[in-house]
Design a protein around this motif. Structure first.
Motif, PDB file in Angstrom:
ATOM      1  N   THR A 283      64.811  34.327  34.935  1.00 40.81           N
ATOM      2  CA  THR A 283      64.771  35.751  35.262  1.00 40.81           C
ATOM      3  C   THR A 283      65.775  36.045  36.373  1.00 40.81           C
ATOM      4  OG1 THR A 283      63.292  37.569  35.889  1.00 40.81           O
ATOM      5  CG2 THR A 283      62.940  35.469  36.991  1.00 40.81           C
ATOM      6  N   ASP A 284      65.904  37.302  36.695  1.00 44.08           N
ATOM      7  CA  ASP A 284      66.777  37.706  37.796  1.00 44.08           C
ATOM      8  C   ASP A 284      66.201  37.178  39.105  1.00 44.08           C
ATOM      9  OD1 ASP A 284      67.543  39.725  40.070  1.00 44.08           O
ATOM     10  OD2 ASP A 284      68.995  40.055  38.455  1.00 44.08           O
ATOM     11  N   PRO A 285      67.032  36.610  39.972  1.00 41.70           N
ATOM     12  CA  PRO A 285      66.523  36.055  41.237  1.00 41.70           C
ATOM     13  C   PRO A 285      65.726  37.040  42.077  1.00 41.70           C
ATOM     14  CG  PRO A 285      68.764  35.305  40.845  1.00 41.70           C
ATOM     15  CD  PRO A 285      68.472  36.344  39.807  1.00 41.70           C
ATOM     16  N   THR A 286      66.019  38.329  41.956  1.00 42.74           N
ATOM     17  CA  THR A 286      65.328  39.317  42.793  1.00 42.74           C
ATOM     18  C   THR A 286      63.873  39.512  42.385  1.00 42.74           C
ATOM     19  OG1 THR A 286      66.063  41.138  41.370  1.00 42.74           O
ATOM     20  CG2 THR A 286      67.481  40.530  43.236  1.00 42.74           C
ATOM     21  N   THR A 287      63.506  39.109  41.156  1.00 41.13           N
ATOM     22  CA  THR A 287      62.121  39.282  40.690  1.00 41.13           C
ATOM     23  C   THR A 287      61.416  37.938  40.491  1.00 41.13           C
ATOM     24  OG1 THR A 287      62.823  39.299  38.366  1.00 41.13           O
ATOM     25  CG2 THR A 287      62.744  41.423  39.527  1.00 41.13           C
ATOM     26  N   ALA A 288      62.023  36.856  40.971  1.00 35.50           N
ATOM     27  CA  ALA A 288      61.492  35.517  40.719  1.00 35.50           C
ATOM     28  C   ALA A 288      60.659  35.010  41.887  1.00 35.50           C
ATOM     29  CB  ALA A 288      62.642  34.558  40.443  1.00 35.50           C
ATOM     30  N   THR A 289      59.861  33.994  41.608  1.00 33.69           N
ATOM     31  CA  THR A 289      59.092  33.323  42.653  1.00 33.69           C
ATOM     32  C   THR A 289      59.838  32.121  43.212  1.00 33.69           C
ATOM     33  OG1 THR A 289      57.955  32.028  40.950  1.00 33.69           O
ATOM     34  CG2 THR A 289      56.870  34.043  41.703  1.00 33.69           C
ATOM     35  N   ALA A 290      60.926  31.730  42.525  1.00 38.65           N
ATOM     36  CA  ALA A 290      61.762  30.629  42.999  1.00 38.65           C
ATOM     37  C   ALA A 290      63.168  30.812  42.436  1.00 38.65           C
ATOM     38  CB  ALA A 290      61.180  29.283  42.580  1.00 38.65           C
ATOM     39  N   GLU A 291      64.138  30.162  43.075  1.00 39.43           N
ATOM     40  CA  GLU A 291      65.522  30.233  42.619  1.00 39.43           C
ATOM     41  C   GLU A 291      66.093  28.834  42.487  1.00 39.43           C
ATOM     42  OE1 GLU A 291      68.184  32.975  44.601  1.00 39.43           O
ATOM     43  OE2 GLU A 291      66.456  34.012  45.504  1.00 39.43           O
ATOM     44  N   GLY A 292      67.158  28.739  41.684  1.00 37.31           N
ATOM     45  CA  GLY A 292      67.806  27.446  41.519  1.00 37.31           C
ATOM     46  C   GLY A 292      69.181  27.593  40.909  1.00 37.31           C
ATOM     47  N   THR A 293      69.832  26.449  40.717  1.00 39.38           N
ATOM     48  CA  THR A 293      71.169  26.385  40.131  1.00 39.38           C
ATOM     49  C   THR A 293      71.105  25.663  38.801  1.00 39.38           C
ATOM     50  OG1 THR A 293      72.185  26.324  42.332  1.00 39.38           O
ATOM     51  CG2 THR A 293      73.527  25.582  40.472  1.00 39.38           C
ATOM     52  N   VAL A 294      71.681  26.264  37.776  1.00 41.96           N
ATOM     53  CA  VAL A 294      71.707  25.650  36.451  1.00 41.96           C
ATOM     54  C   VAL A 294      72.644  24.448  36.479  1.00 41.96           C
ATOM     55  CG1 VAL A 294      72.290  25.986  34.014  1.00 41.96           C
ATOM     56  CG2 VAL A 294      71.217  27.844  35.326  1.00 41.96           C
ATOM     57  N   THR A 295      72.130  23.289  36.031  1.00 42.26           N
ATOM     58  CA  THR A 295      72.958  22.081  36.008  1.00 42.26           C
ATOM     59  C   THR A 295      73.305  21.634  34.600  1.00 42.26           C
ATOM     60  OG1 THR A 295      70.964  20.705  36.153  1.00 42.26           O
ATOM     61  CG2 THR A 295      72.075  21.251  38.211  1.00 42.26           C
ATOM     62  N   ASP A 296      72.537  22.092  33.598  1.00 38.75           N
ATOM     63  CA  ASP A 296      72.847  21.694  32.226  1.00 38.75           C
ATOM     64  C   ASP A 296      72.164  22.642  31.249  1.00 38.75           C
ATOM     65  OD1 ASP A 296      73.991  20.179  30.195  1.00 38.75           O
ATOM     66  OD2 ASP A 296      72.334  18.750  30.100  1.00 38.75           O
ATOM     67  N   VAL A 297      72.776  22.839  30.077  1.00 38.15           N
ATOM     68  CA  VAL A 297      72.197  23.648  29.011  1.00 38.15           C
ATOM     69  C   VAL A 297      72.387  22.913  27.690  1.00 38.15           C
ATOM     70  CG1 VAL A 297      72.197  25.848  27.786  1.00 38.15           C
ATOM     71  CG2 VAL A 297      72.718  25.799  30.240  1.00 38.15           C
ATOM     72  N   CYS A 298      71.281  22.621  27.001  1.00 36.11           N
ATOM     73  CA  CYS A 298      71.339  21.971  25.691  1.00 36.11           C
ATOM     74  C   CYS A 298      70.819  22.945  24.643  1.00 36.11           C
ATOM     75  CB  CYS A 298      70.505  20.692  25.677  1.00 36.11           C
ATOM     76  SG  CYS A 298      71.177  19.375  26.703  1.00 36.11           S
ATOM     77  N   PHE A 299      71.662  23.289  23.682  1.00 31.13           N
ATOM     78  CA  PHE A 299      71.310  24.264  22.653  1.00 31.13           C
ATOM     79  C   PHE A 299      70.824  23.544  21.408  1.00 31.13           C
ATOM     80  CE2 PHE A 299      72.887  27.000  19.052  1.00 31.13           C
ATOM     81  CZ  PHE A 299      71.887  27.952  19.161  1.00 31.13           C
ATOM     82  N   PHE A 300      69.622  23.917  20.904  1.00 29.89           N
ATOM     83  CA  PHE A 300      69.032  23.278  19.739  1.00 29.89           C
ATOM     84  C   PHE A 300      68.918  24.218  18.543  1.00 29.89           C
ATOM     85  CE2 PHE A 300      67.323  20.948  23.414  1.00 29.89           C
ATOM     86  CZ  PHE A 300      67.734  19.665  23.084  1.00 29.89           C
ATOM     87  N   GLY A 301      69.470  25.402  18.631  1.00 30.90           N
ATOM     88  CA  GLY A 301      69.389  26.358  17.539  1.00 30.90           C
ATOM     89  C   GLY A 301      68.254  27.338  17.756  1.00 30.90           C
ATOM     90  N   HIS A 302      67.029  26.883  17.552  1.00 36.13           N
ATOM     91  CA  HIS A 302      65.868  27.757  17.743  1.00 36.13           C
ATOM     92  C   HIS A 302      65.564  27.994  19.211  1.00 36.13           C
ATOM     93  CE1 HIS A 302      63.700  24.020  18.557  1.00 36.13           C
ATOM     94  NE2 HIS A 302      64.183  23.556  17.417  1.00 36.13           N
ATOM     95  N   ASP A 303      65.993  27.089  20.071  1.00 37.73           N
ATOM     96  CA  ASP A 303      65.803  27.288  21.508  1.00 37.73           C
ATOM     97  C   ASP A 303      66.838  26.478  22.275  1.00 37.73           C
ATOM     98  OD1 ASP A 303      64.942  24.653  21.556  1.00 37.73           O
ATOM     99  OD2 ASP A 303      62.831  25.134  21.745  1.00 37.73           O
ATOM    100  N   SER A 304      66.791  26.621  23.585  1.00 43.20           N
ATOM    101  CA  SER A 304      67.689  25.877  24.473  1.00 43.20           C
ATOM    102  C   SER A 304      66.858  25.248  25.576  1.00 43.20           C
ATOM    103  CB  SER A 304      68.748  26.802  25.090  1.00 43.20           C
ATOM    104  OG  SER A 304      69.560  27.394  24.094  1.00 43.20           O
ATOM    105  N   MET A 305      67.286  24.072  26.028  1.00 39.91           N
ATOM    106  CA  MET A 305      66.662  23.437  27.180  1.00 39.91           C
ATOM    107  C   MET A 305      67.616  23.549  28.351  1.00 39.91           C
ATOM    108  SD  MET A 305      63.787  21.970  28.052  1.00 39.91           S
ATOM    109  CE  MET A 305      63.046  21.009  26.735  1.00 39.91           C
TER     110      MET A 305
END
Length: 348
Positions: A283-305
């Motif tokens: 979600t947008d950092p302004t409405t989140a309970t925590a923040e972080g930095t994306v380190t990896d994205v794995c796309f599986f078609g129906h979803d992503s990890m």
């Protein structure tokens, strides 16, 4: 009912090589139970003990109230009324489909045998295939013939030994659903031995997870996934996110905020909070309970990890999100949690 009861079964292959260690398992009549576990945990040994191919060192095996194995008792496989579906069907290549199905009906009168074969082929959706030879069938059709052969003598129990492992991934799900439907229609009690977590959770009425020769937990798939007995079971049956947390009443305080608890051991105030990746949302950092930095994205078609390094947390966490995403490694993102968690003791 054809209940299966395995009580205190132990089996070793020599000094210091215990495979089953006082294992207990109950399968309700008419239900399909999956036996799941890592390599070497005793799945195949358990199946062979139930079938009668191996003699247990101790313990009992009963089906429909009839003792098949116990102190001074070891019925041979042919007297146990157990049907077996092996990994690759193992049809007799020189026999037609109908003769394969009729193999276990040698003591049945010819007319009744022919009728039973027709009933079984109809049950597995292969009416009209009786005169075909096994090499004329697809892999999925061969597995259905193997199931018809196992069900034809009306066994008390059907054992399925990783019957879908030789099928390609596209066919595996279809055949799995067909086999489950056939077993439900027949009312058979069945045990499916598998190493595939998704297969066990999507197919069985109950799943028994083996660890070191014992059942670590046996429960309905939803119960097993949502309320695992311990962190090891949680990690084995699916992707898991563990956070240290402090419990107060029905909630736990974690680095991702306060999370409602569905279950916690009595008296446990601090421990590991278990979440599944699909409970975490980007979600947008302004409405989140925590923040972080994306380190990896794995796309599986129906979803992503999406792997995110959360501010203040040493280990990155995985978040399962639907479909393709616009986030990229290095981007900042907010995180919020939905649903309930379970609290577990920290493993020693």
């Amino acid at each position: 009912m054809n209940d299966l009861q395995v009580s205190g079964v132990a089996k070793s292959y020599g000094p210091g090589t215990a495979v089953l260690d006082g294992l207990d398992l109950t399968v309700q009549g008419g239900h399909l139970a999956a036996v799941l576990g890592p390599s070497g945990c005793g799945k195949t040994t358990l199946l062979r003990v139930i079938a009668g191919f191996l003699r247990a060192d101790q313990g009992t095996v009963t089906i429909a109230g009839r003792t098949l194995a116990g102190p001074g008792i070891h019925l041979p496989p042919e007297r146990r009324r157990i049907g077996i579906v092996p990994q690759e069907g193992a049809l007799f290549p020189h026999l037609s489909v109908a003769r394969n199905v009729a193999f276990g009906l040698t003591r049945t009168e010819r007319g009744a045998r022919t009728k039973r074969v027709a009933e079984m082929l109809d049950l597995v959706g292969l009416s009209g295939y009786g005169n075909r030879m096994p090499f004329e069938l697809s892999g999925g059709q061969q597995q259905r013939v193997a199931l018809a052969r196992a069900l034809a003598p009306e066994p008390h129990l059907v054992l399925l030994d990783e019957p879908f492992s030789a099928l390609d991934s596209g066919l595996r799900g279809t055949v799995r659903a067909e086999v489950r439907a056939v077993l439900q229609a027949s009312g058979a009690t069945a045990v499916l031995v598998t190493h595939d977590q998704q297969e066990a959770l999507s197919t069985a009425d109950a799943v028994a997870v083996l660890r070191d020769g014992r059942v670590a937990q046996c429960a309905a798939p939803e119960e097993l996934y949502q309320r695992p007995a311990d962190p090891w079971v949680a990690s084995f049956v699916g992707d898991a996110v563990f956070l240290t947390g402090t419990a107060e009443k029905n909630t736990a305080t974690t680095i991702l905020g306060r999370i409602p608890l569905v279950a916690a051991p009595a008296g446990l105030r601090e421990g590991l909070v278990l979440l599944r990746p699909e409970q975490l949302h980007l979600t947008d950092p302004t409405t989140a309970t925590a923040e972080g930095t994306v380190t990896d994205v794995c796309f599986f078609g129906h979803d992503s990890m999406v792997t995110v390094t959360v501010d203040g947390l040493d280990q990155p966490i995985d978040i399962r999100a639907p479909g393709p995403l616009q986030v990229r490694p290095g981007g900042r993102i907010g995180i919020r949690v939905t649903g309930e968690a379970t609290l577990h003791e920290v493993p020693a």
